[in-house]
Each structure stands twice: as structure tokens, then as C-alpha cells.
Write a protein that holds these residues in place. Sequence first.
Motif, mmCIF file in Angstrom:
data_model
loop_
_atom_site.group_PDB
_atom_site.id
_atom_site.type_symbol
_atom_site.label_atom_id
_atom_site.label_comp_id
_atom_site.label_asym_id
_atom_site.label_seq_id
_atom_site.Cartn_x
_atom_site.Cartn_y
_atom_site.Cartn_z
ATOM 1 N N PHE A 239 0.820 -1.220 0.000
ATOM 2 C CA PHE A 239 0.000 0.000 0.000
ATOM 3 C C PHE A 239 0.852 1.267 0.000
ATOM 4 O O PHE A 239 0.580 2.193 -0.757
ATOM 5 N N ILE A 240 1.897 1.289 0.822
ATOM 6 C CA ILE A 240 2.707 2.515 0.889
ATOM 7 C C ILE A 240 3.512 2.687 -0.411
ATOM 8 O O ILE A 240 3.728 3.812 -0.858
ATOM 9 N N THR A 241 3.857 1.564 -1.044
ATOM 10 C CA THR A 241 4.565 1.650 -2.328
ATOM 11 C C THR A 241 3.636 2.240 -3.384
ATOM 12 O O THR A 241 4.010 3.133 -4.148
ATOM 13 N N LEU A 242 2.406 1.740 -3.382
ATOM 14 C CA LEU A 242 1.405 2.227 -4.332
ATOM 15 C C LEU A 242 1.137 3.722 -4.120
ATOM 16 O O LEU A 242 1.075 4.510 -5.071
ATOM 17 N N ALA A 243 1.012 4.107 -2.838
ATOM 18 C CA ALA A 243 0.738 5.514 -2.505
ATOM 19 C C ALA A 243 1.897 6.405 -2.959
ATOM 20 O O ALA A 243 1.678 7.465 -3.556
ATOM 21 N N THR A 244 3.129 5.952 -2.688
ATOM 22 C CA THR A 244 4.310 6.729 -3.076
ATOM 23 C C THR A 244 4.381 6.856 -4.595
ATOM 24 O O THR A 244 4.636 7.939 -5.123
ATOM 25 N N PHE A 245 4.103 5.756 -5.276
ATOM 26 C CA PHE A 245 4.134 5.759 -6.737
ATOM 27 C C PHE A 245 3.117 6.767 -7.278
ATOM 28 O O PHE A 245 3.426 7.580 -8.144
ATOM 29 N N MET A 246 1.907 6.718 -6.711
ATOM 30 C CA MET A 246 0.852 7.609 -7.194
ATOM 31 C C MET A 246 1.204 9.081 -6.931
ATOM 32 O O MET A 246 0.996 9.946 -7.783
ATOM 33 N N PHE A 247 1.769 9.348 -5.750
ATOM 34 C CA PHE A 247 2.135 10.721 -5.416
ATOM 35 C C PHE A 247 3.181 11.248 -6.411
ATOM 36 O O PHE A 247 3.038 12.342 -6.961
ATOM 37 N N TYR A 248 4.219 10.460 -6.646
ATOM 38 C CA TYR A 248 5.288 10.936 -7.534
ATOM 39 C C TYR A 248 4.853 11.000 -8.996
ATOM 40 O O TYR A 248 5.345 11.812 -9.761
ATOM 41 N N ARG A 249 3.906 10.142 -9.350
ATOM 42 C CA ARG A 249 3.348 10.194 -10.698
ATOM 43 C C ARG A 249 2.597 11.524 -10.865
ATOM 44 O O ARG A 249 2.711 12.213 -11.867
ATOM 45 N N GLY A 250 1.821 11.850 -9.832
ATOM 46 C CA GLY A 250 1.033 13.082 -9.865
ATOM 47 C C GLY A 250 1.899 14.319 -9.789
ATOM 48 O O GLY A 250 1.579 15.357 -10.364
ATOM 49 N N LEU A 251 3.017 14.206 -9.067
ATOM 50 C CA LEU A 251 3.889 15.364 -8.857
ATOM 51 C C LEU A 251 4.347 15.988 -10.177
ATOM 52 O O LEU A 251 4.597 17.183 -10.259
ATOM 53 N N ARG A 252 4.425 15.171 -11.217
ATOM 54 C CA ARG A 252 4.807 15.700 -12.534
ATOM 55 C C ARG A 252 3.772 16.685 -13.051
ATOM 56 O O ARG A 252 4.040 17.489 -13.923
ATOM 57 N N ARG A 253 2.546 16.573 -12.506
ATOM 58 C CA ARG A 253 1.470 17.467 -12.940
ATOM 59 C C ARG A 253 1.294 18.652 -11.987
ATOM 60 O O ARG A 253 0.407 19.485 -12.182
ATOM 61 N N TYR A 254 2.109 18.692 -10.939
ATOM 62 C CA TYR A 254 1.997 19.753 -9.929
ATOM 63 C C TYR A 254 2.127 21.115 -10.604
ATOM 64 O O TYR A 254 3.035 21.336 -11.398
ATOM 65 N N SER A 255 1.176 22.003 -10.261
ATOM 66 C CA SER A 255 1.208 23.285 -10.969
ATOM 67 C C SER A 255 1.559 24.456 -10.061
ATOM 68 O O SER A 255 1.521 25.601 -10.496
ATOM 69 N N SER A 256 1.867 24.177 -8.778
ATOM 70 C CA SER A 256 2.254 25.236 -7.851
ATOM 71 C C SER A 256 1.180 26.326 -7.788
ATOM 72 O O SER A 256 0.064 26.121 -8.268
ATOM 73 N N SER A 257 1.512 27.470 -7.218
ATOM 74 C CA SER A 257 0.606 28.631 -7.233
ATOM 75 C C SER A 257 1.382 29.809 -6.696
ATOM 76 O O SER A 257 2.478 29.650 -6.171
ATOM 77 N N ASN A 258 0.788 30.979 -6.816
ATOM 78 C CA ASN A 258 1.482 32.163 -6.307
ATOM 79 C C ASN A 258 0.769 32.735 -5.094
ATOM 80 O O ASN A 258 0.828 33.922 -4.835
ATOM 81 N N LEU A 259 0.081 31.861 -4.352
ATOM 82 C CA LEU A 259 -0.619 32.342 -3.167
ATOM 83 C C LEU A 259 0.405 32.763 -2.114
ATOM 84 O O LEU A 259 1.496 32.225 -2.047
ATOM 85 N N MET A 260 0.017 33.743 -1.289
ATOM 86 C CA MET A 260 0.900 34.147 -0.193
ATOM 87 C C MET A 260 0.764 33.069 0.873
ATOM 88 O O MET A 260 -0.335 32.817 1.365
#
Lengths: 264, 325
Positions: A239-260
Motif C-alpha cells: 500500500f505505501i509503495t502504491l501511494a508513493t508511486f501515485m504521489f510521484y506520478r502526480g507530482l509531474r502534474r503539480y502546478s504550484s501557485s502564487n498564493l501568499m
Amino acid sequence: MFREIKKEFKIISLSTYYAIQREMLNKASFLSNVFFMILNNLSMIIQWIVLFNLKSNIAGFEFKDILLMWGMAAGTYGFAHFLFEKAFSLSSLIVDGSLDNYLVQPKNVLLSAISSQIGVSALGDLIFAYIMLILTGVTLPKFLLFTLFIVTGGIINLSIAIISGSFSFWFKNSDIIEETSSHLMISFATYPGGIFKGIVRVILYTFIPVGFVTFLPVELLLNFDLKLMLILIAVSILFITLATFMFYRGLRRYSSSNLMIARI
Amino acid sequence: MKAISVQNLKKTFRVKTKEKGLKGTFKSMLKPTYRSVEAVKGISFDVDEGEVLAFIGPNGAGKSTTIKMMTGILYPDGGSIKVLGIDPTKERKKLAYEIGTVFGQKEQLWTHLTPYDNFKFFGAIYDIDDKEVEKRIEDLKNRFELGEFINTPVRNLSLGQRIRCEIVASLIHRPKILFLDEPTIGLDPVVKDNIRKLIKQMNKEYHTTIFLTSHDISDIEKLCKRVIIINNGELVLDDTMENLKYHYLNKKIIDIKMRDDGKFSGDDNVKVLKQKGNNYKIEVDLDKTTIGEAMKSFDMDSIQDINITNVPLEDIITTIYQRSK
């Protein structure tokens, strides 16, 4: 690799230590949060006392087994929330662009992000868990197994939070998924596994894996089986491997933001 | 060696669109529509080691997106980036040991801890052993005058002190490049000046490459030797500050105070910006005429005072922004 793990562990310990320090700034609030969580959990036991006055056995469970089950449910929840509270609001971290700070550091982004806040009341859950263990009669092997299952169950709880939170990389309003999965995990964890049959049972060992968080560990504490214990450990790693994989897969789509944003 | 090399860098964001009102909300839930926003449209540039570079542009120009791609926060959609020879998309952690970042809008410090504890925490993040961290903190404390407040919780510091600590925290691992995104945002002029001194000092003493974005033109004027202007995701200008001033400062502003009997005959190449009595503020386009020629339209004997100034850099940059729209 071990040196890397050691370094990561040092950062998590420091981060947790500083997070505790922050919460301890208001000692009265800290202690009352812990105390009232223990009280809250104890109040839940009352309904079971009433039920066991009417019936001596529910789905094969005696009252002592129910206490053990509650201990396991609270312990796994407490472990995950106390150390990794931010994992349960991962969705907002992603949407608000709060991962930026961790991404510019030479450490594991996921670990740094989720360990940046502790859940104070979750400490109450952990204490409650061991009170339940004592009430059911504690031996050293039982204590060690109970602790091991709190860790494996806590890791599965954490994994579900990371998986559901990571949906935010794909769908912006997925905090509802995060909340729902967290509630489902808690709701099903506090009933004897034996009352669930058929398809529901299958779901509780797959999509909502409460089976591996409380049902199976309680079963193992009552009737130990080495093979099943190894399966349980393997499942939590999976489960933790799957979760880590999914997080890092998604991280490529991370769009950040300019919120304070301030780290408070 | 190049500190930074960016080639044909691209980034597009997918933004959900929604029609007005409740009906629009339901419609977007059932059938969401998206539009693509090209934040960075294939830009290329190099930065040398030890250079202090201003990377500027209006809001939404693509500055922060570019910085975030260079620091490994965002994945580019196209092109290549090498920061100190490292690709941020492939070796984010390795790169993190070599660079420092300060985002004026985002705080990295734990506010309940003192700057000292924060620096110790950052030291641990960068795997610096305790004794070495202590030594570096002592050095930074003296160099950047943090002695007064190094043991005060960050939440009790003024904004200026906080930003100073943010910058120092980003120096604990002695980065080769420092990315500063609006480091002087919201600060008063005196504090701004202190921060600028600190940046200059870092560049001089540690030979740190500085990559700076700021809307404050004074930051750029006082710190940078080279400027890159970006607008709508495209590179509009990449030149030295000196060239920028010489090529674009082709207009002069002249304030002239004349006696009451003085006369101004007018000139097609002289633009009167303001007139009050016999006081004139004129703009002279040096591409069309000279200051000497322009002055001939005034009665020289009646001139009491004269002041010739450049067009402010801010106006030049605003013009460049507007032209590139």
C-alpha cells in the motif's frame, strides 16, 4: 541507501520535534486536546457495554475483543495522524502550491511534507490504544505484536490518505475524496470484522482496506498465525509503495501557485 | 562555465473554464471545458557563473513559472534546462544541494522557532554536521548582522528581519546559485536597501550567481548588470543594463525656469510635458534633435535655472512591456 534512510529519519525526527514544540506553546490546549480525545474514545465504548448487557457474543467477539478492536482502530489512526497529520490534508497542500518549499530541498518531498505537522489529539488516540491493551491483559509478545500492527495499520491508513490526496494532482476539487475515504476508514474500523459478508467484505480488504488495519490484526492477536502476519506486513508495504508511486506520478502534474503562504 | 542554460523552454497550464452563475457551475460539473494557457513559450537564455541577472516582466509574464522549472518545482512541457550542468527534472535532489531559493511571497522558516533553530534545521536538511552548521551560523550572523534577533522567535520579527533571515537560511549550504523571487516585496526603503546590500555582499564574497525577479526597478538598477525581460511567456529583451540605458535612454527630460520676459518659440522636435507660467518641462527626442538645438527655442538670456535628467528606467521598462503586448 541506509545512509539516505538515516538522513531522512533525522529530518522527520527533527520536524516532529519542532512540530511538538510548536503545539506545546500552549500547554493547556495541548493537554486538553489529548485528554478529551481519550475521553471521547472512552464514551464510544459505552454503547458496546449496553449491547453486551443484552448479548454476550457479537459476531464471535466478546467484550474484551471489542476493547482490543477499539484499541487497534484508535492506535492505527493515532499513529498515522500524530506523526503525519499533513498527509490527511495533502489535497490542500497540492492545490495551494505548498509543496514548493519541500521541492527545493534535497530530501524526500512526500516525507518532508506529511511530517511537517503533528495531530495533537491523535496522541490521545495512541494513549487510549494502550489503555485498551492493558485492559484486555497485556503480555510482552502481545504488546510487541500490538505495536507492530499499529505501525502496519497506521501505514495503510497513511497510504489511503496519500492516494486519495494525490487525486488532487489530476482533479482540483478532490478534497471530498480525501475526506470521504478518511471517514470510511474510521467508520468501518470500529465494528467486528465478522459482521461484514460477501461483497462488502471484499471491499473492506481492497478499496477500503480496514480489514488489514483492524480485522486481521485483532484476529492475529487472538489467534496468532505467522503466515497471515507476514501477509499483513507485505500488504502494508504494498500500500505505501502504491501511494508513493501515485504521489510521484502526480507530482509531474503539480502546478504550484502564487498564493501568499506562511509556514505557521 | 555556464551557471544556467535554458533552451526552448515551454510550459502550458490547463485551466478549467466556467460560464457565469449557478447554471454555469452545473454545466462545468457535467461537461467541464478547459483552455490551454501557454505560460512559457519556448524561451532560451544562458547565465554565467557569478552573474547578477534581473529576470523581469509584468504580472503573469511567466517569470515565476520559469524560476520554478529551473529549481525543479515544475516539470517543463518542452525544451531543456541545465543548472550547473544538472537537469532539474531528473536530478532534483542533487540540484537542491547546489542552489538556494527565496520566494518573497512564501515563507520557509518555522515561525515559532528562532532564526538560530531554523538555521540548524536547514543545516540538517542539507546534511551539514552540527559543528560545521554552528560555524556557518556564527559566520552568517556576524556578516549579515543578525546578532540582535537571532534568538527571537521568527513570528516576533519585523518583515525586514524575517526576509533577511529567509535569505540567510537559504545560504546555510553555500549555494552556487541563488534564485530570488521578489525578495523585497512589501519592505520599506531602508530595509530594501539593507537587503540589496546583503545580495551584493553575497555575490562579491561568495561569488554566488544571483537570479533575481522583482517589480522594484531600483532593485534591478542597483544590483544587476544584465536584464532579461519576459512578457506573455516570450523573451522580449536580453541585454546588459548599460545597453538598455544607452539604447532606450534616447530621450531627455529638461526642466527650464525662465524670467517672466523670457520667450519660448516652440519646436516640432520638442514636446512640452508641463507648463506653469514661464516654467517648462520638455521632452527631447535625441534621435531627432540635440539638446543644443532644442534649447535654441528658448530665450537663453532669460533662463534662470535648468535641469536635464534621463527618462526614469521605470518608464523605459513600462514602454518595453507595453510594446511587447
